[in-house]
Design a protein around this motif. Structure first.
Motif, short mmCIF file in Angstrom:
data_model
loop_
_atom_site.label_atom_id
_atom_site.label_comp_id
_atom_site.label_asym_id
_atom_site.label_seq_id
_atom_site.Cartn_x
_atom_site.Cartn_y
_atom_site.Cartn_z
N TRP A 81 0.83 -1.20 0.00
CA TRP A 81 0.00 0.00 0.00
C TRP A 81 0.87 1.26 0.00
O TRP A 81 0.60 2.22 -0.74
CB TRP A 81 -0.92 -0.02 1.22
N GLN A 85 1.22 4.37 -2.88
CA GLN A 85 0.97 5.78 -2.60
C GLN A 85 2.17 6.68 -2.88
O GLN A 85 2.10 7.89 -2.69
CB GLN A 85 0.56 5.95 -1.13
N ASN A 230 -5.56 8.37 -2.03
CA ASN A 230 -5.60 7.17 -1.17
C ASN A 230 -6.58 6.12 -1.72
O ASN A 230 -7.13 5.34 -0.93
CB ASN A 230 -5.98 7.55 0.26
N PRO A 267 -5.79 -0.47 2.32
CA PRO A 267 -4.52 -0.43 3.05
C PRO A 267 -4.06 -1.80 3.54
O PRO A 267 -2.86 -2.00 3.75
CB PRO A 267 -4.81 0.51 4.22
#
Length: 385
Positions: A81, A85, A230, A267
């Protein structure tokens, strides 16, 4: 065949037969037997997103009735994750990282429910629920191509409280190809046809191809990844799919699932959402009527501390065999504009014949050339081109 290898095939039948993860793979001897199996009720099971004004027991979910061992869920954002990002990535690289983030160890859950009916006197079928623990291996990681292989490793809590031996099963595979223009898409009637796309229709987009447990085709669709600060999610175009086992084992009143897939990275895992129509085809293979709309949700929650050794050993041992199978299928796709598969040959479904061959081919020293000849001969019996 030693005990462990024999267990692999018996595990295949058990896991596909009783847990019924939602991919077409296991065919019972009769639909009546499958319907009885699928209608098992576990007291206390609920389905919140359901039909409120029916009796509770009418909407008790069908599906897997076993219970797995306790697992430790990952609660903090994963490294995958965090990599997704990272700033200043190209669109394509962020897509690639989203796809690769689906690899790893998971507890999975599968939920399906009909939400709308379109026929006179419609009555909703019971919702479906099942579960699994599976590891997703990276088979290929190339600039324009990523292949992910799911392998289930199941441990059940038995009636006396003891824990079963691990049940290992090669599950489905998903291949992702960038700006792919040459597809074989499902058309109903156990038929997949070549579909050549224009360059402008695939620019910046990824094709996801999903295969059965025996590496035979299931469905293929083009879609596009969307990323925000996100959030990363892939949405497919409309996709035709064969009926999954959770459906064809209990009903035969429609011919194809027509739907849209969403793959969304979280996530601590990922989610596969489906928006499906249950469609009846006419004599020409075109849409004739729609019975119902179905919502599907598969959650892949990353876990830690689970013992994947039996799955690792299985994949290390049989991986070379399945590489040969993939190569043979790739040759078939290149040569054939349509692929038509028989459900049975000599009363045996393809998945069982292929898994038996996998065990035979890896029992001693692996012979790639001999294995290829055996795979080609096996598939020739099932192909009806």
């Amino acid at each position: 065949m030693n005990v462990y290898r024999a267990l692999t095939i018996s595990s295949l039948v058990f896991v596909l037969g009783s847990l019924t993860a939602p991919l077409q793979a296991y065919e019972p001897e009769t639909k009546e037997a499958a319907a009885g199996e699928a209608q098992d009720v576990v007291p206390g099971r609920q389905y919140t997103f359901s039909w409120q004004f029916l009796n509770d027991d009418e909407m008790t979910p069908r599906g897997g009735t076993t219970r797995g061992t306790a697992v430790d869920l990952v609660s903090t954002p994963t490294e995958q994750w965090q990599q997704l990002q990272a700033p200043d990535l190209s669109d394509k690289e962020r897509d690639r990282r989203a796809i690769l983030a689906m690899a790893g160890p998971y507890r999975t859950s599968f939920d399906f429910i009909e939400t709308v009916g379109f026929t006179e006197g419609y009555e909703p079928g019971r919702p479906y629920q099942s579960w699994g623990t599976e590891y997703i291996y990276v088979v290929a990681d190339e600039p324009d191509f990523i292949s992910l292989q799911h392998v289930m490793v199941m441990q059940m809590v038995l009636e006396d409280g003891s824990v079963s031996e691990p049940m290992v099963m090669k599950h489905w595979r998903q291949d992702w190809r960038y700006e792919d223009r040459d597809l074989h898409t499902f058309r109903g009637g156990d038929t997949w046809e070549r579909n050549k796309l224009k360059r402008r229709d695939v620019k910046g987009r990824w094709t996801q191809t999903v295969y059965q447990v025996d590496d035979s085709p299931r469905y293929e669709a083009v879609g596009e990844w969307e990323h925000t600060a996100n959030y990363s999610s892939w949405r497919s175009d409309e996709t035709w799919r064969p009926l999954p086992r959770r459906e064809f084992s209990v009903r035969d009143d429609y011919d194809v699932l027509v739907g849209i897939n969403h793959h969304t990275i979280t996530p601590t895992g990922w989610v596969h959402e489906q928006e499906n129509l249950k469609v009846v085809l006419d004599e020409d293979g075109e849409k004739d009527s729609v019975l119902a709309r179905e919502a599907g949700l598969a959650r892949y929650e990353r876990i830690s501390g689970f013992d994947w050794q039996s799955g690792d050993e299985y994949w290390a041992r049989t991986g070379p065999f399945w590489a040969v199978v993939r190569d043979v299928w790739n040759d078939i796709y290149e040569e054939e504009d349509s692929v038509i598969l028989a459900e049975y040959v000599d009363s045996q479904p393809l998945y069982f014949a292929m898994f038996t061959l996998a065990e035979e081919s890896t029992a001693d020293a692996f012979d790639a050339d001999g294995t290829r000849s055996a795979v080609e001969a096996l598939l020739a019996g099932y192909l009806r081109n």
